[in-house]
Design a protein around this motif. Structure first.
Motif, PDB file in Angstrom:
ATOM      1  N   ALA A 144       0.817  -1.218   0.000  1.00 25.96           N
ATOM      2  CA  ALA A 144       0.000   0.000   0.000  1.00 25.96           C
ATOM      3  C   ALA A 144       0.846   1.261   0.000  1.00 25.96           C
ATOM      4  N   GLY A 145       2.170   1.093   0.028  1.00 25.64           N
ATOM      5  CA  GLY A 145       3.059   2.251  -0.040  1.00 25.64           C
ATOM      6  C   GLY A 145       3.507   2.782   1.303  1.00 25.64           C
ATOM      7  N   LEU A 146       3.210   2.050   2.384  1.00 29.89           N
ATOM      8  CA  LEU A 146       3.595   2.521   3.714  1.00 29.89           C
ATOM      9  C   LEU A 146       5.037   2.129   4.025  1.00 29.89           C
ATOM     10  N   ASN A 147       5.715   2.965   4.804  1.00 29.88           N
ATOM     11  CA  ASN A 147       7.106   2.641   5.140  1.00 29.88           C
ATOM     12  C   ASN A 147       7.401   2.654   6.641  1.00 29.88           C
ATOM     13  N   ASN A 148       6.503   3.209   7.459  1.00 30.84           N
ATOM     14  CA  ASN A 148       6.669   3.208   8.908  1.00 30.84           C
ATOM     15  C   ASN A 148       5.302   2.956   9.537  1.00 30.84           C
ATOM     16  N   PHE A 149       5.125   1.802  10.155  1.00 33.21           N
ATOM     17  CA  PHE A 149       3.785   1.501  10.671  1.00 33.21           C
ATOM     18  C   PHE A 149       3.845   0.487  11.814  1.00 33.21           C
ATOM     19  N   LEU A 150       2.822   0.582  12.672  1.00 29.15           N
ATOM     20  CA  LEU A 150       2.605  -0.372  13.757  1.00 29.15           C
ATOM     21  C   LEU A 150       1.346  -1.160  13.455  1.00 29.15           C
ATOM     22  N   MET A 151       1.402  -2.475  13.652  1.00 28.62           N
ATOM     23  CA  MET A 151       0.242  -3.358  13.478  1.00 28.62           C
ATOM     24  C   MET A 151      -0.082  -3.953  14.846  1.00 28.62           C
ATOM     25  N   ILE A 152      -1.292  -3.757  15.315  1.00 33.36           N
ATOM     26  CA  ILE A 152      -1.663  -4.162  16.673  1.00 33.36           C
ATOM     27  C   ILE A 152      -2.968  -4.944  16.620  1.00 33.36           C
ATOM     28  N   GLY A 153      -3.002  -6.100  17.261  1.00 36.44           N
ATOM     29  CA  GLY A 153      -4.243  -6.871  17.260  1.00 36.44           C
ATOM     30  C   GLY A 153      -4.106  -8.201  17.958  1.00 36.44           C
ATOM     31  N   ASP A 154      -5.192  -8.980  17.896  1.00 33.23           N
ATOM     32  CA  ASP A 154      -5.239 -10.301  18.513  1.00 33.23           C
ATOM     33  C   ASP A 154      -4.682 -11.345  17.554  1.00 33.23           C
ATOM     34  N   VAL A 155      -3.948 -12.307  18.089  1.00 32.45           N
ATOM     35  CA  VAL A 155      -3.388 -13.399  17.300  1.00 32.45           C
ATOM     36  C   VAL A 155      -3.762 -14.715  17.968  1.00 32.45           C
ATOM     37  N   TYR A 156      -3.734 -15.786  17.183  1.00 30.85           N
ATOM     38  CA  TYR A 156      -4.322 -17.061  17.614  1.00 30.85           C
ATOM     39  C   TYR A 156      -3.329 -18.204  17.406  1.00 30.85           C
ATOM     40  N   ARG A 157      -3.008 -18.895  18.491  1.00 31.71           N
ATOM     41  CA  ARG A 157      -2.114 -20.047  18.401  1.00 31.71           C
ATOM     42  C   ARG A 157      -2.567 -21.137  19.367  1.00 31.71           C
ATOM     43  N   ARG A 158      -2.553 -22.353  18.889  1.00 29.43           N
ATOM     44  CA  ARG A 158      -2.868 -23.488  19.754  1.00 29.43           C
ATOM     45  C   ARG A 158      -1.655 -23.738  20.649  1.00 29.43           C
ATOM     46  N   GLU A 160      -0.221 -24.901  24.995  1.00 27.92           N
ATOM     47  CA  GLU A 160      -0.495 -25.503  26.285  1.00 27.92           C
ATOM     48  C   GLU A 160      -1.351 -24.561  27.122  1.00 27.92           C
ATOM     49  N   ILE A 161      -1.845 -25.090  28.235  1.00 28.51           N
ATOM     50  CA  ILE A 161      -2.708 -24.295  29.100  1.00 28.51           C
ATOM     51  C   ILE A 161      -2.031 -24.126  30.454  1.00 28.51           C
ATOM     52  N   ASP A 162      -1.721 -22.879  30.798  1.00 31.73           N
ATOM     53  CA  ASP A 162      -1.217 -22.553  32.130  1.00 31.73           C
ATOM     54  C   ASP A 162      -1.395 -21.054  32.345  1.00 31.73           C
ATOM     55  N   SER A 163      -0.803 -20.525  33.408  1.00 34.95           N
ATOM     56  CA  SER A 163      -1.067 -19.136  33.791  1.00 34.95           C
ATOM     57  C   SER A 163      -0.466 -18.112  32.830  1.00 34.95           C
ATOM     58  N   THR A 164       0.451 -18.538  31.959  1.00 39.23           N
ATOM     59  CA  THR A 164       1.080 -17.592  31.033  1.00 39.23           C
ATOM     60  C   THR A 164       0.760 -17.860  29.571  1.00 39.23           C
ATOM     61  N   HIS A 165      -0.030 -18.897  29.281  1.00 38.57           N
ATOM     62  CA  HIS A 165      -0.371 -19.225  27.894  1.00 38.57           C
ATOM     63  C   HIS A 165      -1.876 -19.190  27.695  1.00 38.57           C
ATOM     64  N   PHE A 166      -2.284 -18.652  26.571  1.00 36.55           N
ATOM     65  CA  PHE A 166      -3.697 -18.562  26.213  1.00 36.55           C
ATOM     66  C   PHE A 166      -3.771 -18.655  24.693  1.00 36.55           C
ATOM     67  N   PRO A 167      -4.822 -19.268  24.135  1.00 34.30           N
ATOM     68  CA  PRO A 167      -4.861 -19.439  22.677  1.00 34.30           C
ATOM     69  C   PRO A 167      -5.050 -18.141  21.902  1.00 34.30           C
ATOM     70  N   VAL A 168      -5.425 -17.079  22.595  1.00 38.33           N
ATOM     71  CA  VAL A 168      -5.548 -15.764  21.962  1.00 38.33           C
ATOM     72  C   VAL A 168      -4.708 -14.784  22.777  1.00 38.33           C
ATOM     73  N   PHE A 169      -3.838 -14.049  22.102  1.00 37.40           N
ATOM     74  CA  PHE A 169      -3.103 -12.994  22.789  1.00 37.40           C
ATOM     75  C   PHE A 169      -2.927 -11.829  21.815  1.00 37.40           C
ATOM     76  N   HIS A 170      -2.235 -10.804  22.236  1.00 36.32           N
ATOM     77  CA  HIS A 170      -2.189  -9.561  21.469  1.00 36.32           C
ATOM     78  C   HIS A 170      -0.748  -9.153  21.194  1.00 36.32           C
ATOM     79  N   GLN A 171      -0.508  -8.733  19.967  1.00 33.08           N
ATOM     80  CA  GLN A 171       0.840  -8.381  19.542  1.00 33.08           C
ATOM     81  C   GLN A 171       0.900  -6.971  18.981  1.00 33.08           C
ATOM     82  N   VAL A 172       2.069  -6.379  19.112  1.00 31.87           N
ATOM     83  CA  VAL A 172       2.432  -5.169  18.387  1.00 31.87           C
ATOM     84  C   VAL A 172       3.598  -5.544  17.479  1.00 31.87           C
ATOM     85  N   ASP A 173       3.404  -5.388  16.187  1.00 31.82           N
ATOM     86  CA  ASP A 173       4.477  -5.581  15.214  1.00 31.82           C
ATOM     87  C   ASP A 173       4.729  -4.252  14.511  1.00 31.82           C
TER      88      ASP A 173
END
Length: 440
Positions: A144-158, A160-173
Motif C-alpha cells: 500500500a506504499g507505507l514505510n513506517n507503521f505499527l500493526m496491533i491486534g489479537d493473534v491465535y495459536r494453539r 499448552e494451558i497454564d497461567s502464562t499461555h492462552f490461545p488468543v493474545f495480542h501483539q504489536v508488530d
C-alpha cells in the motif's frame, strides 16, 4: 438450543440464532461473523475460540492491554516525527482472518516449517486461518506504499494451558524502512546494496549464511539499521520499565529477518524475552514493491509486558469482566504505576484424567493441543492449567496410556467439587467420543 456434535476430531457447538456458530463438516461450511467459509480437512476452529473474536481487548479503555498499547504508541509518536507530525501510522483493527500466503508464504516461512502445522494454528480451511502473528499484514501494508507503521491486534495459536499461555493474545508488530537518502543523509557516498547485487532481480533469494548481514546489503547499511533498531527498542523498554531496567541482546533466527535478535530484560531475578526483531529480508520488500530501501521490524506480546508491568499473575485475567479487576485500571493515566491486587484467592480443584489410546494412536502421535482445545471448549475459562502428568506403555498389551492433570479455578468465585466433577465427566465423555479412548 446447544448441541455438541463430533466434527474433525473436535467438538463443535451449534448455537442457534447466536452471533458465533460453526456448522458441521457434513454441511461443509463454517459461519464466522456473518460469513460462510468452506471447511475441509484443515478446519480446526473451535467454538470457544470463536467467542474471542471481536473482543479487541487492546482497544478497550481501562484494560491493561490497552494501556500498554497506548504507551507504546505514545513512545513512537513522540520519538519519530516529521515537521511536527508522527511518521508512524497505526493499524489496530485489521481482520484476524488471513490467507496462508499472508501468514506464511509472504514471509518466506518454509512449507514444512513447524509453525504451519495444524497442531499450532487455527485453520478455517487449507487457504485461510486466524492470524498467528501480526506480521501477517506486513506485506499488504508495504504494497500500500507505507514505510513506517505499527500493526496491533489479537493473534491465535494453539498452545499448552497454564497461567502464562492462552490461545488468543495480542501483539504489536512494526516496520520502519528507509531509502538511501534517508539512511545516509549525512554520508551520501554510502550505499544500501552491494555492487554485485542485481537490482533488476530483487526478488531472488539472497544468501544469509553470513551472520552479520544479508548478501545483498552492504555492511554499513546493515550496521546502521541495527544501531537504530536496538537504540529505538531500548528506548521503548526504558519508557515502559524505567531507565534502570537491565537488558541484553541475544542472537536469534526468524525466517523473515536477517540478522535477527531477541531483547531480554532482567525481571524477578531471571532473564525474560520481551521481543524479537531484525533486518527485513530484502526479498519480502521487493515482492511488496519497495526495492530501493532497507527495513527493520520487530514484534512483541502485550500480555507479557502487561503481566510484568502490573504484576498480573494469570493471563486469563486480561479477559475478565469483573469490576474488581477492571476498576484497578479504569480512569487511570496510562503511565500510572499500578500493582494488581488480587480480588480474592479462590481455591483450585484438581482432577486427573487417564485413558488408554486406541490402537491407531501412540504417546508420540496423540496431539496434546487437540486435547487442550477440547478441554477448553467444555470447561471454558475456569480451566487454569492442563499438564501431562504421566505416560505409560503396558508391557504385555503394548497399549499406550496418558494421564493429564486438569486444574480448575474460577477467577471470580469459589468452585464446588460437585460442579467440577460434572464438567470433568463431560470432558471424559467428549474425549472418549472424539478419540475412541478408554477411560482408566
Amino acid at each position: 438450543m446447544v448441541k455438541l456434535i463430533r466434527s474433525n476430531n473436535v467438538y463443535i457447538t451449534l448455537l442457534h440464532r447466536c452471533k458465533y456458530s460453526t456448522v458441521p463438516k457434513s454441511i461443509s461450511t463454517i459461519h464466522i461473523n456473518g460469513k460462510d467459509f468452506k471447511s475441509d480437512d484443515y478446519s480446526n476452529i473451535t467454538p470457544k475460540i470463536l467467542t474471542y473474536l471481536g473482543r479487541n481487548l487492546h482497544l478497550q479503555k481501562g484494560n491493561p492491554l490497552s494501556m500498554v498499547r497506548q504507551r507504546i504508541v505514545n513512545y513512537f509518536y513522540k520519538s519519530f516525527t516529521h515537521r511536527g507530525n508522527p511518521i508512524f501510522s497505526i493499524y489496530d483493527n485489521l481482520s484476524p482472518i488471513v490467507t496462508v500466503k499472508q501468514n506464511f508464504d509472504d514471509l518466506l516461512i518454509p512449507l514444512h516449517h513447524p509453525s504451519r502445522a495444524k497442531q499450532d494454528c487455527y485453520y478455517i480451511n487449507k487457504d485461510l486461518l486466524f492470524r498467528a502473528h501480526m506480521t501477517a499484514h506486513q506485506s499488504e501494508l508495504l504494497r500500500a506504499g507505507l514505510n513506517n507503521f505499527l500493526m496491533i491486534g489479537d493473534v491465535y495459536r494453539r498452545d499448552e494451558i497454564d497461567s502464562t499461555h492462552f490461545p488468543v493474545f495480542h501483539q504489536v508488530d512494526a516496520v520502519r524502512s528507509q531509502r538511501k537518502e534517508e539512511l545516509f543523509n549525512s554520508n551520501p557516498d554510502l550505499e544500501i546494496f552491494e555492487p554485485s547485487f542485481d537490482t533488476k532481480k530483487p526478488k531472488v533469494l539472497n544468501d544469509i549464511t553470513d551472520s552479520s548481514k544479508q548478501s545483498c546489503h552492504t555492511l554499513e547499511a546493515t550496521k546502521l539499521m541495527e544501531t537504530q533498531l536496538k537504540s529505538h527498542l531500548i528506548g521503548l523498554i526504558q519508557a515502559l520499565f524505567g531507565k534502570d531496567i537491565k537488558y541484553r541482546w541475544v542472537d536469534a533466527y526468524f525466517p523473515f529477518t536477517h540478522p535477527s535478535w531477541e531483547l531480554e530484560i532482567f525481571y524477578e531475578n531471571k532473564w525474560m524475552e520481551v521481543l524479537g526483531c531484525g533486518i527485513v529480508r530484502n526479498e519480502i520488500l521487493a515482492a511488496a514493491g519497495p526495492n530501493n530501501s532497507i527495513a527493520y521490524a520487530f514484534g512483541l506480546g502485550l500480555e507479557r509486558l502487561a503481566m510484568a508491568l502490573y504484576n498480573i499473575p494469570d493471563i486469563r485475567l486480561m479477559w475478565s469482566k469483573d469490576s474488581g479487576f477492571l476498576n484497578q485500571f479504569a480512569n487511570k493515566d496510562v503511565d500510572a504505576k499500578i500493582t494488581y491486587k488480587p480480588i480474592s484467592l479462590y481455591p483450585q480443584c484438581v482432577n486427573d484424567i487417564s485413558f488408554w489410546l486406541p490402537n491407531d494412536l501412540t504417546i508420540d502421535t496423540f496431539m496434546s493441543n487437540d486435547f487442550y482445545d477440547l478441554v477448553r471448549d467444555i470447561g471454558g475459562d475456569i480451566i487454569e492449567q492442563v499438564k501431562l502428568k504421566d505416560k505409560f506403555v503396558h508391557p504385555k498389551t503394548k497399549k499406550h496410556s496418558v494421564c493429564y492433570s486438569i486444574v480448575y479455578r474460577h477467577l471470580e468465585r469459589t468452585l464446588t467439587q460437585f460442579e467440577v466433577n460434572k464438567i470433568h465427566k463431560e470432558i471424559e465423555k467428549a474425549v472418549t467420543d472424539s478419540y475412541n479412548v478408554v477411560i482408566r
